[in-house]
Structures are given as C-alpha cells and as structure tokens.
Design a protein around this motif. Structure first.
Motif, short mmCIF file in Angstrom:
data_model
loop_
_atom_site.label_atom_id
_atom_site.label_comp_id
_atom_site.label_asym_id
_atom_site.label_seq_id
_atom_site.Cartn_x
_atom_site.Cartn_y
_atom_site.Cartn_z
N UNK A 1 0.68 -1.31 -0.05
CA UNK A 1 -0.21 -0.01 0.13
C UNK A 1 0.66 1.31 0.13
N UNK A 2 2.37 1.29 0.23
CA UNK A 2 2.95 2.25 -0.02
C UNK A 2 3.16 3.11 -1.33
N UNK A 3 2.73 2.34 -2.31
CA UNK A 3 2.62 2.96 -3.58
C UNK A 3 3.77 2.38 -4.79
N UNK A 4 4.19 1.54 -4.24
CA UNK A 4 5.24 0.84 -5.20
C UNK A 4 4.85 0.44 -6.66
N UNK A 5 3.86 -0.22 -6.73
CA UNK A 5 3.39 -0.51 -8.17
C UNK A 5 2.95 0.73 -8.91
N UNK A 6 2.39 1.57 -8.22
CA UNK A 6 1.82 2.87 -8.95
C UNK A 6 3.10 3.57 -9.44
N UNK A 7 4.14 3.70 -8.57
CA UNK A 7 5.50 4.23 -8.77
C UNK A 7 6.10 3.56 -10.31
N UNK B 1 15.34 6.87 -0.08
CA UNK B 1 14.19 7.05 0.46
C UNK B 1 13.19 7.91 -0.31
N UNK B 2 11.93 7.31 -0.54
CA UNK B 2 10.97 8.16 -1.35
C UNK B 2 9.81 8.16 -0.44
N UNK B 3 9.24 9.43 0.01
CA UNK B 3 7.89 9.53 0.60
C UNK B 3 6.94 9.70 -0.42
N UNK B 4 5.96 8.85 -0.59
CA UNK B 4 4.85 8.59 -1.52
C UNK B 4 3.93 9.65 -1.11
N UNK B 5 2.83 9.69 -2.14
CA UNK B 5 1.36 10.30 -1.99
C UNK B 5 1.30 11.61 -1.64
N UNK B 6 2.40 12.64 -1.95
CA UNK B 6 2.63 13.73 -1.38
C UNK B 6 1.37 14.80 -1.76
N UNK B 7 0.82 14.31 -2.87
CA UNK B 7 -0.36 15.09 -3.36
C UNK B 7 -1.57 15.29 -2.57
N UNK B 8 -1.66 14.04 -1.74
CA UNK B 8 -2.71 13.89 -0.80
C UNK B 8 -2.58 15.01 0.49
N UNK C 1 18.35 11.42 3.58
CA UNK C 1 17.76 12.29 2.63
C UNK C 1 16.41 11.54 2.09
N UNK C 2 15.39 12.41 2.00
CA UNK C 2 14.22 11.96 1.54
C UNK C 2 13.49 12.66 0.18
N UNK C 3 13.10 11.95 -0.69
CA UNK C 3 12.45 12.52 -1.84
C UNK C 3 10.95 12.55 -1.61
N UNK C 4 10.43 13.62 -1.78
CA UNK C 4 8.76 13.91 -1.60
C UNK C 4 8.46 13.79 -3.12
N UNK C 5 7.48 12.67 -3.25
CA UNK C 5 7.08 12.26 -4.70
C UNK C 5 5.49 11.87 -4.62
N UNK C 6 4.94 12.32 -5.73
CA UNK C 6 3.69 12.04 -6.17
C UNK C 6 3.76 11.31 -7.32
N UNK C 7 3.18 10.04 -7.28
CA UNK C 7 3.27 9.28 -8.63
C UNK C 7 2.11 9.74 -9.50
N UNK C 8 1.40 10.45 -9.01
CA UNK C 8 0.27 10.98 -10.00
C UNK C 8 0.87 12.18 -10.84
N UNK C 9 1.78 12.84 -10.30
CA UNK C 9 2.46 14.03 -11.00
C UNK C 9 3.99 14.03 -10.77
N UNK C 10 4.57 13.35 -11.63
CA UNK C 10 6.00 13.09 -11.35
C UNK C 10 7.12 14.35 -11.74
N UNK C 11 6.34 15.38 -12.43
CA UNK C 11 6.96 16.57 -12.53
C UNK C 11 6.94 17.68 -11.41
#
Ligand SMILES: Nc1nc2c(ncn2[C@@H]2O[C@H](COP(=O)(O)OP(=O)(O)O)[C@@H](O)[C@H]2O)c(=O)[nH]1
Ligand SMILES: [Mg+2]
Length: 394
Positions: A50-56, A150-157, A195-205
């Motif tokens: 549920x962390x968002x691997x497959x979506x990424x 380290x990637x912190x997912x679902x930032x858009x939420x 170091x942590x990267x904040x990412x949304x797999x819905x908007x990679x840019x």
C-alpha cells in the motif's frame, strides 16, 4: 563516455580507416555502440503493502495503472513474489516491484538474499510513513555497499489536505514540514542523516521527483547513466536537454558507422548510407523523447490532454508516427540538398579526421540530418512537456 571513446576506440577506427579497412573500423564502432545500447539497469522498488510501489513502477515507465503490462495497484499483495517490469521502449531497463520486508517476514539480511539483491543497481525504499523496517533494510543495504533512496509517496494527498484546511496555505511550508517529519522518524529509528525525496506518482514533474532523477543519474556509474536518462519520463526541461546532449554526443559515431558500412547506394540518394542503421538511431531518438504513438497516447491518457492536441503541436515528421525506412530516406534526401548548399568551410567543421575522402559526403549528409532530426524532436518534446504539465497544474 566521450573520453573513453576518444582514448580507446578512436585510434583503432582511425587506423583501420587509414588502411582502407572500413569493415573493421565499422566492426569496432558497431560493437561499441551496441554495447552501450544493451547496458542493463535494474531498479528495485520496495516498501510496505500500500505504500505505492506498483503505482510508482507504472508511472515511471509511462504506463497507466489500467494498461496492459501494468503492475496491479491498490491490491493487497498476496504473493511474495518479486515481479519485473521492463521499460516499454528500453527493455534493458527493468523496474522490479519487490514486496516489502514486512510482507516477507524475514530478517533484513535474509530478505536481501531472498530477493537476490545482487541483481539490482540500486533500491528505492518507498513509504508513506517511514517505519523501523525501512531503516533496518536501508542499513542492511548499506552493509552490502549498495545504494538506496528514501521516497516519501502520495505527497499530493498531503498537499491537498493542507490546502483545504489551512487558511494561509503554503506549499513550500507543507513540503518542508513533511520532509522534517520523515527525517525525524528515520532518525528516531536510528538512521543518522537521511535524505528523503517527496514524490507524487500522479504528478512526477512536481515536488522532488526531478531532483531524485537528477541524483540517481549523478550517482550512477558512467556506463549506466545514459540508459537511465533515456528511460526516464520527461519530468523537466533539463531532463529533455540531457537526453538531447546524450544523443548528440553520439551522432558522429552513428554517422561514421552508417557511412562506413554502406556498401550499396540507396535509390533516391546520391550518397551511400546504411538505412536500417539510421532507422534504428532515429527510432531511439523518438523513444527517448517519448514521442512515439504509444507513449504519446499514454501521456494523453493520464494528463487528459487530447492526443490530437499533442499531435497538433508536434513539428517533426518522425514523431507521432511509425518510423519507416521510406520516411527516413525521404527526410535524408531533403537534407542532402542542404548539404550540397553548405559551404566547404561550414562542412569541414563537422568532418572528423578519421573520415576518408570517399565517405565524406555520406558522412556529412547523415551528420547534418541526424542533428536536424534531433533538434526538431527535442523541441517537440519540450512543447509536449509544457502542454501536458500546464494541464496537470490547472
Ligand atoms: N494520492 C496518491 N495515491 C497513491 C500514490 N501512489 C499510490 N497511491 C495509491 O495508493 C494505493 C496503493 O498503491 P500501490 O501502488 O498498489 O501500492 P503497493 O502495494 O506498494 O504496490 C493505491 O490506491 C494507489 O492509487 C500517489 O502518489 N498519490
Ligand atoms: Mg503492489
């Protein structure tokens, strides 16, 4: 890469050509270029269910969640299997959807062995809340002298929630806050300066994905860098520029090879070229910029910009179409007349010393043509990027 070529391959080719041995010059070049195109890159994406691997994994390959060949998302992982997803256009670049260490119920050390860690070039540890397991795994990866991010997912939420609830919303402040919380929780688990990267797999840019891509690219060994660049989605104008530079640095080799192996003249062209080689090169350009029909349809699908609108802003005759020998030939013929018009001085700037006189005109035509094709395609990629990202923000 350029240097390596100049040091080791250039003299060999030059000598072969000076001895009128075009066949062995071509063989050296061909081997060099082929090796580069076949460099494998294996990226492990791991994290809890549920962390968002497959979506990424899907988004980074430019594949929609509902597409054929997509990693299933939003499902509880029932299997403990490592699944591999090759990039649709660059199949040597493979993203591995690796069940998290928690799913596997193994100690970190055993876990790495179980997933056959040696095959990966690096790990992406993805989470929407970093926990003990993530740190345990990171430390174990470090012990193996391998890299992880380290990637912190679902930032858009988070951004959406804050925008809704805060009267004076600031995206910057929200991101800083999340970053701090992530770093704090990793530190609490005993990881010193993460170091942590904040990412949304819905908007990679958006957010930190472009920075992540830049970091990965910088930290990869030279040989793997280009494979990575080409397989990345266009998430920034810099990314597009880097792809263009990577291609550009090789044009003289492709042009030399195509001129050197061309035994038979091609009807419709006064110079001799290896047409199939050129079709391959041009296809690589188009794939690298994501300007093939399939990539464009995908980006249209998940940004909501109609495909026809994307087609309308594209200028290269090589984009949004199937690259055939006839098409390339046609465009080469147009370039040929341009080359004839070039002054001797202008032309000689391009000719590497290693080209014998008999091949000069072929070389010049191909060299010039590939440069033009590349310029126009890179511009198209920029326009498509701007059009589709504008849409995302709006
Ligand atoms: N809002 C948002 N949801 C996401 C993101 N990434 C994944 N999700 C959602 O989180 C759920 C789990 O994602 P999935 O990729 O299946 O996670 P996995 O179990 O680690 O493979 C799905 O419903 C996804 O749509 C993201 O970047 N933003
Ligand atoms: Mg999954």
């Amino acid at each position: 890469m350029e240097n390596m070529f100049s040091r080791s391959v250039d003299p060999e080719i030059r000598e072969a050509l000076l001895n009128n041995d075009e066949a062995s010059a071509a063989a050296v070049l061909q081997q060099y270029l082929q090796e580069q195109e076949n460099i494998p890159l294996n990226i492990a994406v791991t994290g809890d269910t549920g962390s968002g691997k497959s979506t990424f994994v899907n988004t980074i390959r430019g594949v929609g969640d509902d597409a054929e060949g997509a990693a299933p998302t939003g499902v509880v992982e029932t299997t403990k299997e490592v699944t591999h997803y090759p990039h649709p256009n660059f199949p040597k670049v493979i993203f591995w959807d690796v069940p998290g260490i928690g799913t596997m119920n193994f100690p970190a050390e055993k876990y790495l062995e179980l997933v056959e860690f040696e095959r990966f070039d690096f790990f992406i540890i993805i989470s929407d809340r970093f926990r003990e397991n993530d740190v345990k795994l990171a430390k174990e990866i470090q012990k193996k002298k391998m890299k992880f991010y380290f990637v912190r997912s679902k930032i858009d939420n988070n951004v959406r929630d804050k925008r809704r609830s805060q009267r004076e919303f600031s995206e910057e402040r929200t991101l800083t806050q999340i970053r701090k919380t992530c770093i704090q929780s990793l530190q609490d688990q005993g990881f010193e300066s993460p170091q942590v990267f904040l990412v949304s797999s819905f908007d990679l840019h958006l957010y930190d994905f472009p920075l992540l891509a830049e970091t990965l690219e910088r930290e990869l060994p030279d040989l793997k860098r280009e494979a990575f660049q080409l397989a990345m989605p266009n998430t920034s104008l810099e990314m597009i520029d880097k792809k263009k530079k990577a291609f550009k640095s090789k044009i003289k080799y492709w042009a030399t090879l195509s001129a050197a192996v061309a035994g038979v003249p091609v009807p419709g062209l006064s110079v001799a070229v290896d047409l199939s080689l050129l079709v391959g090169v041009v296809t690589r350009f188009v794939f690298g910029f994501g300007l093939d029909i399939s990539s464009l349809k995908k980006i249209s699908h998940y940004t909501g910009v109609p495909y026809e609108e994307l087609k309308a802003i594209i200028k290269s005759p090589l984009a949004a179409t199937v690259v055939t020998p006839a098409l390339v030939l046609n465009l080469l013929a147009q370039t040929e007349s341009l080359v004839a018009l070039m002054t001797a001085e202008e032309g000689s700037r391009f000719i590497p010393i290693l080209i014998p006189v008999t091949m000069t005109l072929s070389f010049l035509t191909i060299y010039k043509a590939l440069n033009i094709f590349l310029d126009v395609l890179a511009d198209d990629a920029r326009r498509v990027f701007e059009k589709t990202t504008l849409n995302c923000r709006g």
